[in-house]
Design a protein around this motif. Structure first.
Motif, mmCIF file in Angstrom:
data_model
loop_
_atom_site.group_PDB
_atom_site.id
_atom_site.type_symbol
_atom_site.label_atom_id
_atom_site.label_comp_id
_atom_site.label_asym_id
_atom_site.label_seq_id
_atom_site.Cartn_x
_atom_site.Cartn_y
_atom_site.Cartn_z
ATOM 1 N N ARG A 83 0.819 -1.216 0.000
ATOM 2 C CA ARG A 83 0.000 0.000 0.000
ATOM 3 C C ARG A 83 0.852 1.265 0.000
ATOM 4 O O ARG A 83 1.813 1.380 0.748
ATOM 5 N N THR A 84 0.493 2.200 -0.862
ATOM 6 C CA THR A 84 1.097 3.524 -0.892
ATOM 7 C C THR A 84 0.084 4.518 -0.339
ATOM 8 O O THR A 84 -1.064 4.554 -0.803
ATOM 9 N N ASP A 85 0.486 5.317 0.666
ATOM 10 C CA ASP A 85 -0.425 6.241 1.348
ATOM 11 C C ASP A 85 -0.083 7.690 1.057
ATOM 12 O O ASP A 85 1.085 8.042 0.859
ATOM 13 N N VAL A 86 -1.119 8.534 1.085
ATOM 14 C CA VAL A 86 -0.952 9.985 1.122
ATOM 15 C C VAL A 86 -1.475 10.449 2.476
ATOM 16 O O VAL A 86 -2.631 10.187 2.826
ATOM 17 N N VAL A 87 -0.616 11.102 3.250
ATOM 18 C CA VAL A 87 -0.921 11.455 4.636
ATOM 19 C C VAL A 87 -0.847 12.965 4.810
ATOM 20 O O VAL A 87 0.032 13.625 4.235
ATOM 21 N N ALA A 88 -1.760 13.522 5.607
ATOM 22 C CA ALA A 88 -1.732 14.938 5.989
ATOM 23 C C ALA A 88 -1.253 15.069 7.426
ATOM 24 O O ALA A 88 -1.651 14.288 8.288
ATOM 25 N N THR A 89 -0.400 16.059 7.676
ATOM 26 C CA THR A 89 0.104 16.277 9.037
ATOM 27 C C THR A 89 -0.610 17.422 9.738
ATOM 28 O O THR A 89 -0.127 17.918 10.763
ATOM 29 N N GLY A 90 -1.735 17.858 9.215
ATOM 30 C CA GLY A 90 -2.517 18.922 9.842
ATOM 31 C C GLY A 90 -3.944 18.877 9.355
ATOM 32 O O GLY A 90 -4.293 18.081 8.473
ATOM 33 N N PRO A 91 -4.801 19.735 9.901
ATOM 34 C CA PRO A 91 -6.212 19.726 9.512
ATOM 35 C C PRO A 91 -6.430 20.384 8.156
ATOM 36 O O PRO A 91 -5.596 21.145 7.668
ATOM 37 N N VAL A 92 -7.554 20.068 7.560
ATOM 38 C CA VAL A 92 -7.986 20.713 6.318
ATOM 39 C C VAL A 92 -9.158 21.621 6.648
ATOM 40 O O VAL A 92 -10.141 21.187 7.257
ATOM 41 N N ASP A 93 -9.048 22.876 6.272
ATOM 42 C CA ASP A 93 -10.114 23.843 6.550
ATOM 43 C C ASP A 93 -10.385 24.654 5.292
ATOM 44 O O ASP A 93 -9.522 25.369 4.801
ATOM 45 N N ARG A 94 -11.619 24.538 4.784
ATOM 46 C CA ARG A 94 -12.039 25.282 3.599
ATOM 47 C C ARG A 94 -11.057 25.130 2.437
ATOM 48 O O ARG A 94 -10.659 26.084 1.781
ATOM 49 N N GLY A 95 -10.635 23.886 2.202
ATOM 50 C CA GLY A 95 -9.793 23.591 1.055
ATOM 51 C C GLY A 95 -8.307 23.748 1.275
ATOM 52 O O GLY A 95 -7.531 23.447 0.381
ATOM 53 N N THR A 96 -7.900 24.224 2.464
ATOM 54 C CA THR A 96 -6.477 24.412 2.738
ATOM 55 C C THR A 96 -5.997 23.390 3.762
ATOM 56 O O THR A 96 -6.591 23.269 4.840
ATOM 57 N N LEU A 97 -4.925 22.676 3.422
ATOM 58 C CA LEU A 97 -4.304 21.755 4.365
ATOM 59 C C LEU A 97 -3.262 22.547 5.158
ATOM 60 O O LEU A 97 -2.267 23.022 4.605
ATOM 61 N N HIS A 98 -3.509 22.709 6.451
ATOM 62 C CA HIS A 98 -2.607 23.462 7.313
ATOM 63 C C HIS A 98 -1.552 22.509 7.876
ATOM 64 O O HIS A 98 -1.615 22.082 9.026
ATOM 65 N N GLY A 99 -0.608 22.176 7.044
ATOM 66 C CA GLY A 99 0.436 21.224 7.408
ATOM 67 C C GLY A 99 1.103 20.702 6.159
ATOM 68 O O GLY A 99 0.991 21.303 5.071
ATOM 69 N N ASP A 100 1.790 19.591 6.299
ATOM 70 C CA ASP A 100 2.487 18.977 5.170
ATOM 71 C C ASP A 100 1.638 17.869 4.571
ATOM 72 O O ASP A 100 0.784 17.277 5.236
ATOM 73 N N ILE A 101 1.905 17.575 3.314
ATOM 74 C CA ILE A 101 1.320 16.404 2.666
ATOM 75 C C ILE A 101 2.464 15.422 2.403
ATOM 76 O O ILE A 101 3.537 15.811 1.935
ATOM 77 N N VAL A 102 2.264 14.152 2.756
ATOM 78 C CA VAL A 102 3.344 13.166 2.737
ATOM 79 C C VAL A 102 2.967 12.011 1.817
ATOM 80 O O VAL A 102 1.880 11.430 1.950
ATOM 81 N N LEU A 103 3.867 11.667 0.910
ATOM 82 C CA LEU A 103 3.703 10.481 0.066
ATOM 83 C C LEU A 103 4.543 9.373 0.704
ATOM 84 O O LEU A 103 5.770 9.467 0.771
ATOM 85 N N VAL A 104 3.870 8.332 1.199
ATOM 86 C CA VAL A 104 4.521 7.291 1.992
ATOM 87 C C VAL A 104 4.707 6.040 1.134
ATOM 88 O O VAL A 104 3.731 5.392 0.739
ATOM 89 N N GLY A 105 5.966 5.699 0.859
ATOM 90 C CA GLY A 105 6.253 4.518 0.053
ATOM 91 C C GLY A 105 5.988 3.242 0.817
ATOM 92 O O GLY A 105 6.419 3.087 1.960
#
Length: 547
Positions: free
Chosen positions: A233-255
């Protein structure tokens, strides 16, 4: 702390990524949704490059309810993007542990003198298939010697010679092979087990370069330690909340160690980007992080000539299109950051802008936005053997090590576990394992250990899978026109191997009367290009025996 990209490559990659993102975002606007297509970019490409057979399309991660205020009011069947995704970070579930090795009693050795040509043990049923090898499987009685061969009028078939007769005894077939001019001056190791007869051998313990017959050792280990039905499985992970279309944090592509992930198509980073956009995310305030921590950072196994690095790809737990994209030193030593830039461009194409740089990081904690699963482990092993896929072999054996230790998977660790498996199965493989695929010149295997290993796997729960994963002569593309003879077509499952210094062939077949045969032949030396036809002729002769 995330480790930055190498100084020599980071500014170029950052500038290129931002330029691509700006151009694509301007062209497409920020209004792309899932309806703009997880299938953008066409199909998965040719089978030799995509590796996505049986893989799943991405799934949207968090279970969230649409914001009623954002609903268009009509029932059109189009997903309604959520206004927000609350941040409740969880640790990614660890992969299942490697499966324990089943207990398997070793056979009692039969004295060599008790094995005679033509003797069929009481109750034995000659057959080729899972379980082949008969009651004497694993016995090492020495070379079978019978009376001198009597010439046969059986046509020789298309085996690359003009001979019009075939040997009628096992030793006659072996003697004819060893006298073949096409292997003159080469080193040869032969071990052929004929049910009810015993072992036909020549230098059976000589350690030679096995070429891709190394994948047989590897495949058995993969099926033993990993669940054949599971997917990577390959995951896409957020390190913060999403509010009104904005991810307040990093986006991580996990191999996840998946060797079959592609740029475009249903099992791709493009489809993952579409799944992220489907959640209504249009901006990422933080970095785009790439997590390749599942495996080590050794990109090539020792002993693999640089001229073949392109063939195998640069190894990483996060790989796209087999990491064949570039051959420059920067990419070959650091492919994961490039994969991150590919994902950044795919996000931009779907209307998701990432504001900060691409760096290394961890997706161990956060919320999963989307994921995609590979084909099953067994399907990937089948492709590995059918296509002689070096990249699949190397990636999957690193996964074996990761499962067993919980640490970044290594080739050396994975192959050590594979050797432990075969020792526990009473078929030790004492040769040298420099890699999992057979490309390395540092590998050493003997015909006897490969033949014994194949026999002993047939008593394992996954043994029938390994048998059916082997290409069937005449029914797959693996052999082309090789071994084209009624004695072998549809009756032999085998794996071939080729290096510019080696040829090999190992597998299962049956004699004309139905006695099961397990065999391995390895040839090293200056005439190996000619040796392949000689090996084929030898195995056609064995399969044509009237015994």
């Amino acid at each position: 702390m995330p480790r930055p990209a190498p100084p020599s490559s980071r500014p170029v990659r950052r500038a290129a990524a931002r330029a691509v993102a700006a151009i694509l975002a301007a062209a497409l606007g920020a209004g792309c949704t899932a309806a703009s297509g997880a299938s953008d970019g066409g199909g998965a490409g040719p089978a030799t490059a995509s590796g996505g057979d049986g893989a799943s399309a991405p799934s949207v991660g968090p279970a969230v309810s649409p914001d009623p205020a954002g609903s268009p009011g009509g029932s059109t069947g189009t997903p309604v993007p959520p206004a927000s995704i609350p941040y409740h970070p969880t640790t990614l579930a660890p992969a299942p542990a490697a499966r324990p090795l089943p207990a398997m009693p070793c056979p009692v050795a039969t004295p060599a003198a008790a094995v005679t040509a033509g003797a069929v043990p009481p109750g034995a049923t000659p057959a080729v298939g899972p379980g082949a090898g008969g009651p004497g499987a694993g016995v090492r009685p020495g070379v079978v010697r019978t009376a001198e061969p009597t010439p046969s009028t059986t046509p020789s078939g298309d085996a690359g010679t003009t001979t019009t007769t075939r040997p009628s005894t096992p030793t006659g077939a072996l003697d004819a092979f060893l006298a073949d001019d096409r292997i003159a001056g080469d080193e040869v190791s032969v071990s052929v087990w004929i049910d009810g007869v015993g072992e036909l051998a020549h230098a059976p313990d000589a350690l030679l370069r096995p070429a891709s017959n190394q994948k047989l050792v590897t495949a058995a280990g993969i099926l033993a330690y990993l669940d054949p039905g599971e997917r990577l499985r390959t995951d896409v992970v957020a390190t913060g909340p999403v509010d009104r279309g904005t991810l307040h944090g990093d986006i991580v592509l996990v191999g996840g160690g998946d060797p079959s992930l592609t740029k475009t198509g249903p099992h791709s980073v493009d489809a993952l980007a579409a799944a992220v956009a489907q959640l209504g995310i249009t901006k990422v305030e933080g970095h785009l992080l790439v997590d390749e921590g599942r495996f080590d950072t050794e990109r090539h196994a020792p002993g693999v000539p640089p001229k073949w690095w392109e063939d195998i790809g640069s190894l990483s737990a996060l790989a796209v299109d087999r990491n064949w994209d570039r051959l420059d030193p920067s990419f070959l030593t650091d492919p994961a950051l490039h994969v991150g830039e590919v994902f950044r461009a795919a996000l931009a194409f779907k209307g998701v802008a990432v504001e900060r740089d691409t760096l290394y990081g961890s997706g161990g904690r956060g919320i999963v936005l989307a994921h995609t699963d590979s084909a099953t482990v067994n399907e990937m092993v089948n492709l590995m053997l059918l296509r002689s896929d070096n990249f699949y072999a190397e990636m999957l054996v690193k996964e074996v090590d990761h499962r067993a230790t919980g640490r970044p998977g290594t080739t050396a660790g994975g192959m050590a576990l594979v050797r432990r498996l075969h020792a526990a199965s009473c078929a030790p493989v004492p040769g040298t394992d420099a890699d999992a695929s057979g490309l390395s010149y540092d590998n050493r295997r003997s015909a006897r250990e490969l033949r014994t290993m194949l026999q002993r796997t047939q008593g394992q729960p996954w043994g029938s899978l390994l048998f059916t994963d082997l290409p069937l002569v005449g029914a797959s593309s693996a052999f082309g026109t090789r071994l084209k003879d009624p004695a072998t077509t549809g009756r032999m499952r085998a794996k071939g191997g080729r290096l510019d210094v080696a040829r090999s062939l190992s597998g299962f077949t049956a004699t004309r009367s139905g006695r099961s045969v397990v065999f391995s032949v390895i040839v090293n030396g200056p005439k190996v290009k000619e040796a392949e036809a000689a090996i084929d002729r030898f195995m056609i002769d064995i399969a044509s025996l009237p015994i």
